[in-house]
Design a protein around this motif. Structure first.
Motif, PDB file in Angstrom:
ATOM      1  N   VAL A   6      87.086  -0.613  75.630  1.00  0.00           N
ATOM      2  CA  VAL A   6      86.607  -1.676  74.746  1.00  0.00           C
ATOM      3  C   VAL A   6      86.466  -1.126  73.333  1.00  0.00           C
ATOM      4  O   VAL A   6      85.872  -0.063  73.122  1.00  0.00           O
ATOM      5  CB  VAL A   6      85.255  -2.219  75.245  1.00  0.00           C
TER       6      VAL A   6
ATOM      7  N   PRO B 189      86.515  -9.104  72.019  1.00  0.00           N
ATOM      8  CA  PRO B 189      87.152  -7.997  72.740  1.00  0.00           C
ATOM      9  C   PRO B 189      86.823  -6.629  72.163  1.00  0.00           C
ATOM     10  O   PRO B 189      87.075  -5.619  72.814  1.00  0.00           O
ATOM     11  CB  PRO B 189      88.646  -8.303  72.614  1.00  0.00           C
TER      12      PRO B 189
ATOM     13  N   THR C  45      83.818  -5.643  71.682  1.00  0.00           N
ATOM     14  CA  THR C  45      82.533  -5.207  72.251  1.00  0.00           C
ATOM     15  C   THR C  45      82.360  -5.579  73.711  1.00  0.00           C
ATOM     16  O   THR C  45      81.395  -5.138  74.345  1.00  0.00           O
ATOM     17  CB  THR C  45      81.357  -5.821  71.460  1.00  0.00           C
ATOM     18  N   GLN C  46      83.272  -6.395  74.262  1.00  0.00           N
ATOM     19  CA  GLN C  46      83.121  -6.875  75.639  1.00  0.00           C
ATOM     20  C   GLN C  46      84.357  -6.537  76.464  1.00  0.00           C
ATOM     21  O   GLN C  46      85.485  -6.673  75.982  1.00  0.00           O
ATOM     22  CB  GLN C  46      82.925  -8.399  75.646  1.00  0.00           C
ATOM     23  N   PRO C  47      84.167  -6.130  77.734  1.00  0.00           N
ATOM     24  CA  PRO C  47      85.324  -5.881  78.595  1.00  0.00           C
ATOM     25  C   PRO C  47      86.027  -7.187  78.952  1.00  0.00           C
ATOM     26  O   PRO C  47      85.380  -8.244  79.073  1.00  0.00           O
ATOM     27  CB  PRO C  47      84.703  -5.225  79.838  1.00  0.00           C
TER      28      PRO C  47
END
Length: 222
Positions: free
Chosen positions: A122, A160, A162-164
């Motif tokens: 990430v 995207p 910071t987040q999977p």
């Protein structure tokens, strides 16, 4: 956000780059043979983009600051870039969500012994600028053809960087029909209501056998 993604090579340029990559492979003891398959080259897949930008300069320490996501990918396994066209799974039977868990979409469910695991990292991957009506370009050296392509785009509000990536973060925006064998296949998709950084996730179901490719392309909807 990055203002521009990698330039799309011409077919002749791709052939030259493939030859150069093959020559480099002969010089690198840790590199395995490049597989003659394919990937989305526009908007560039994560590992194709890293190879395009850094394939001839992958030992440059400046990459750590200039392109940290590619830097971590090269450090984890350079073969993910040399084999940018080999990210696939066999015998999935169309059950893609069972084969590829959340958080592992960009590596195809950690396929090929984990070669592509770094693509799930990430962070702020380099992006390609596109509009909400956009065209995808598959380059397939082996001309496998396609039973179908499924194109997903992350939902507005998903980050995207910071987040999977998960299945629930995606919206299916296009499913195609069959394509005859060809080295170059292009098709259109539309993702209305999107702006800013997103991931385009493409499933390419090849026609020559039950072989599915899972491709993450980082984009900036302008």
């Amino acid at each position: 956000m990055q203002p521009h993604g990698p330039a799309v090579p011409t077919r002749r340029t791709l052939r030259v780059l493939t030859i150069v990559a093959a020559a480099l492979l002969c010089l690198l003891p840790w590199a395995q043979s490049a597989s003659a398959h394919g990937s989305i080259i526009d908007p560039a897949s994560r590992n194709y983009g890293c190879w395009l930008r850094w394939g001839d300069d992958h030992l440059n320490p400046a990459m750590q600051q200039e392109d940290p996501m590619c830097w971590q990918a090269w450090q984890a396994d350079p073969n993910a870039m040399w084999n940018w066209n080999g990210l696939y799974r066999n015998n999935v039977g169309g059950n893609h969500q069972a084969a590829v868990p959340d958080g592992q979409l960009c590596s195809g469910g950690r396929t090929e012994g984990g070669r592509y695991n770094s693509l799930d990292a990430v962070g702020a991957w380099k992006t390609t600028d596109i509009s909400t009506n956009f065209r995808l370009h598959l380059y397939d050296q082996a001309s496998h053809g396609a039973d179908y392509f499924r194109v997903y785009v992350t939902r507005q509000g998903f980050d995207p960087a910071t987040q999977p990536l998960t299945w629930s973060s995606l919206e299916l925006v296009r499913e195609t029909g069959r394509y005859a064998p060809s080295q170059d296949i292009t098709f259109d998709a539309s993702a209305p209501g999107r702006s800013g950084r997103h991931v385009v996730f493409t499933i390419w179901q090849a026609s020559h056998m039950d072989q599915a490719y899972y491709i993450c392309s980082d984009v900036n909807f302008t």
